[in-house]
Design a protein around this motif. Structure first.
Motif, PDB file in Angstrom:
ATOM      1  N   TYR A 112      -2.336  12.170  -3.702  1.00 56.66           N
ATOM      2  CA  TYR A 112      -1.638  11.503  -4.851  1.00 56.66           C
ATOM      3  C   TYR A 112      -2.974  10.637  -4.543  1.00 56.66           C
ATOM      4  CZ  TYR A 112       1.739  13.482  -6.834  1.00 56.66           C
ATOM      5  OH  TYR A 112       2.469  14.230  -7.578  1.00 56.66           O
ATOM      6  N   LEU A 113      -4.336   9.993  -5.107  1.00 59.46           N
ATOM      7  CA  LEU A 113      -5.155   8.274  -4.640  1.00 59.46           C
ATOM      8  C   LEU A 113      -4.285   7.549  -3.505  1.00 59.46           C
ATOM      9  CD1 LEU A 113      -6.971   8.769  -7.628  1.00 59.46           C
ATOM     10  CD2 LEU A 113      -7.631  10.055  -5.048  1.00 59.46           C
ATOM     11  N   PRO A 114      -5.079   6.487  -2.694  1.00 58.30           N
ATOM     12  CA  PRO A 114      -3.677   5.947  -1.908  1.00 58.30           C
ATOM     13  C   PRO A 114      -4.487   4.486  -3.574  1.00 58.30           C
ATOM     14  CG  PRO A 114      -5.596   6.458  -1.202  1.00 58.30           C
ATOM     15  CD  PRO A 114      -5.454   7.286  -2.260  1.00 58.30           C
ATOM     16  N   TYR A 115      -2.705   3.693  -2.725  1.00 59.09           N
ATOM     17  CA  TYR A 115      -2.392   2.829  -4.350  1.00 59.09           C
ATOM     18  C   TYR A 115      -2.351   1.562  -3.834  1.00 59.09           C
ATOM     19  CZ  TYR A 115       0.003   0.237  -8.102  1.00 59.09           C
ATOM     20  OH  TYR A 115      -0.268  -0.491  -8.688  1.00 59.09           O
ATOM     21  N   SER A 116      -2.316   1.204  -3.291  1.00 55.49           N
ATOM     22  CA  SER A 116      -2.538  -0.873  -3.131  1.00 55.49           C
ATOM     23  C   SER A 116      -1.757  -1.905  -4.523  1.00 55.49           C
ATOM     24  CB  SER A 116      -3.423  -1.668  -2.802  1.00 55.49           C
ATOM     25  OG  SER A 116      -4.587  -1.560  -3.840  1.00 55.49           O
TER      26      SER A 116
ATOM     27  N   ALA B 294       3.039   3.867  -9.827  1.00 57.72           N
ATOM     28  CA  ALA B 294       2.322   4.937 -10.650  1.00 57.72           C
ATOM     29  C   ALA B 294       1.360   5.143  -9.739  1.00 57.72           C
ATOM     30  CB  ALA B 294       2.149   5.078 -12.027  1.00 57.72           C
ATOM     31  N   LEU B 295       1.352   6.431  -9.074  1.00 62.24           N
ATOM     32  CA  LEU B 295       0.083   7.331  -8.220  1.00 62.24           C
ATOM     33  C   LEU B 295      -0.308   8.407  -9.360  1.00 62.24           C
ATOM     34  CD1 LEU B 295       1.919   8.084  -5.026  1.00 62.24           C
ATOM     35  CD2 LEU B 295       0.631   5.751  -6.064  1.00 62.24           C
ATOM     36  N   ALA B 296      -2.010   7.795  -9.523  1.00 65.54           N
ATOM     37  CA  ALA B 296      -2.670   9.184  -9.803  1.00 65.54           C
ATOM     38  C   ALA B 296      -2.419  10.048  -8.740  1.00 65.54           C
ATOM     39  CB  ALA B 296      -3.752   8.554  -9.896  1.00 65.54           C
TER      40      ALA B 296
ATOM     41  N   VAL C 299       0.860  -1.096  -0.109  1.00 63.99           N
ATOM     42  CA  VAL C 299       0.021   0.524  -0.403  1.00 63.99           C
ATOM     43  C   VAL C 299       0.766   1.414  -0.207  1.00 63.99           C
ATOM     44  CG1 VAL C 299      -2.142   1.133   0.767  1.00 63.99           C
ATOM     45  CG2 VAL C 299      -1.441  -1.209   1.380  1.00 63.99           C
ATOM     46  N   VAL C 300       0.648   2.462  -0.858  1.00 60.33           N
ATOM     47  CA  VAL C 300       1.002   3.470  -0.675  1.00 60.33           C
ATOM     48  C   VAL C 300       0.381   4.424  -0.803  1.00 60.33           C
ATOM     49  CG1 VAL C 300       2.637   4.294  -3.139  1.00 60.33           C
ATOM     50  CG2 VAL C 300       1.954   2.772  -3.023  1.00 60.33           C
TER      51      VAL C 300
ATOM     52  N   ASN D   1     -11.757   7.065  -0.854  1.00 59.31           N
ATOM     53  CA  ASN D   1     -10.866   7.559  -1.918  1.00 59.31           C
ATOM     54  C   ASN D   1      -9.166   8.550  -1.597  1.00 59.31           C
ATOM     55  OD1 ASN D   1     -11.317  10.213  -1.651  1.00 59.31           O
ATOM     56  ND2 ASN D   1     -11.390  10.649  -3.848  1.00 59.31           N
ATOM     57  N   GLU D   2      -9.470   7.923   0.420  1.00 55.84           N
ATOM     58  CA  GLU D   2      -8.589   8.799   1.017  1.00 55.84           C
ATOM     59  C   GLU D   2      -8.053   7.515   2.022  1.00 55.84           C
ATOM     60  OE1 GLU D   2      -7.729  13.078   1.951  1.00 55.84           O
ATOM     61  OE2 GLU D   2      -9.202  13.236   0.415  1.00 55.84           O
ATOM     62  N   PHE D   3      -7.047   7.473   2.876  1.00 62.72           N
ATOM     63  CA  PHE D   3      -6.867   6.628   3.833  1.00 62.72           C
ATOM     64  C   PHE D   3      -7.723   7.468   5.255  1.00 62.72           C
ATOM     65  CE2 PHE D   3      -3.378   4.898   2.074  1.00 62.72           C
ATOM     66  CZ  PHE D   3      -2.984   3.730   2.583  1.00 62.72           C
TER      67      PHE D   3
END
Length: 409
Positions: free
Chosen positions: A79-83, A98-100, A73-74, A162-164
């Protein structure tokens, strides 16, 4: 009875133990959509306390990783969280991320303000964090990131973000960052479901606070679903304080089928002429059919002969076991008793008078067989439904999947 779908808190394939203790590394680089590297991005293993940050070149490295399946998890401000799912087998893994950009602005939330938001937020907190003594010491630090919707027709409350979502747990000494995919509460079925990716960070505190947190973590872990499935995997269920019975549903012999009742009512209605009179044979018969219809279709009985784990658990794949059963598992944890506070909730499970005040949970299989791992993680988040004590304890009583009890350190 409020029910809770198991595994939704930990919707991922957690680390698998292996006989070989060789350790590996998950490394990589984090960039934006334009290809620019991103220093300072937080990198986590979901469900664990393992974490790091990217360096000045956007690179990261998570070391001492056992073979298994993980969710990386990033998190990066703006930026939007990413997994990303990563499998570590016999080699280290290198990934590119790559983060959006997060284009959602706070004022958009304000424009869509809901007059029932505070009421629905309270319901979400009760069913997501829980209402246990530990839950009472939890606080959501950023409730503004939650998108709350109530469907009046389906009577379903849903929450996404859409966030932590950040929850501070001052009972267990964790700051939990939770990437909430979906929360649902169905008012008709009273079933709670939520799924997402949890990340644990230790809070800072004095020596006295840390000792208190450690004691509370031990209590939270003991008797939990994580503890139970670890014990089941190790074939140490009774040794670790669990007893398994079967809860069986049997048809009510005094209640006819729905089809018979419907056909009888239709036949009586055809034979009636004009308005029915109270006390007439036909009206009395119709009332009798309605009383039969209102009877419970099933009775619940408890088979206290016990369940042998060697017949319940099968080993089909390496580092994974499965269970598949009929009826319901009635699980008692004998090393802790239920509190009065719990007994007054909607989660309480009835017990025979001969059963002591142990913590009792009921496990229903919705889709079998169910696979689980050495650390107690379930493969399919919607495969199992909890009632009783395990439905009562939620986020506020959750410890990381790499938590090690004191007696095993």
């Amino acid at each position: 009875m409020i029910k809770y779908l198991f595994g939704t808190v930990l919707l991922l394939l957690f680390c698998l133990n292996t006989h070989a203790q060789k350790l590996y590394t998950i490394s990589g680089v984090v960039k934006d959509k334009k290809g620019e590297t991103l220093p300072g991005a937080g990198i986590y293993l979901s469900g664990y306390t393992t974490a790091t940050v990217t360096n000045g070149d956007g690179q990261f490295s998570l070391t001492k990783i056992k073979p298994g399946s993980y969710e990386v998890v990033v998190q990066m401000i703006g930026y939007l969280p990413y997994s990303k799912s990563v499998i570590v087998s016999d080699n280290s893994v290198n990934i590119s991320i790559a983060l959006a950009e997060n284009t959602i602005q706070l004022n958009e939330v304000v424009i869509r303000a809901d007059p029932d938001r505070e009421k629905n937020l309270k319901i979400f907190e009760d069913f997501f964090i829980g209402k246990t003594p530990n839950s009472a010491k939890c606080k959501i630090l950023n409730p503004n990131v939650l998108y709350i919707k109530y469907d009046g027709d389906a009577k379903i409350l849903s929450v996404t973000t859409n966030e932590f979502l950040v929850v501070e747990n001052k009972a267990l000494g964790y700051r939990l960052k939770y990437m909430l995919n979906l929360f649902e509460y169905n008012y008709n079925t009273r079933i709670v479901y939520f799924s997402g990716l949890p990340v644990f960070e230790d809070l800072k505190g004095s020596g006295k606070k840390r000792r208190t947190w450690l004691n509370n973590r031990e209590i939270a872990y003991a008797g939990s679903p994580q503890h139970f499935f670890q014990s089941l995997y190790q074939n140490k269920v009774e040794e670790n304080g669990f007893i398994i019975y079967k809860r069986i549903k049997v048809p009510n012999p005094n209640r006819p089928s729905d089809g018979y009742i419907a056909a009888t009512k239709a036949r009586l209605m055809k034979r009636m002429h004009g308005a029915s009179t109270i006390g007439s044979v036909f009206s009395d018969s119709l009332l009798m059919m309605q009383r039969l219809y209102n009877l419970p279709k099933e009775f619940t009985t408890l088979d206290m002969s016990g369940v042998a784990t060697d017949t319940l658990v099968k080993s089909i794949y390496p580092n994974m076991k499965t269970i598949n059963y009929k009826d319901e598992l009635y699980v008692m944890y004998t090393k802790e008793e239920e509190s009065i506070g719990y007994s007054n909730t909607g989660h309480y499970i009835m017990r025979p008078l001969t059963v002591p005040n142990y913590q009792i949970s009921v496990v229903s299989m919705l889709k079998g067989p169910v696979s689980f791992y050495p650390n107690g993680a379930i493969h399919d988040s919607k495969a199992i439904l909890f009632e009783g004590f395990w439905a009562y304890e939620k986020i506020g009583d959750m410890v990381p999947m790499d938590y090690i009890p004191i007696n095993k350190r």
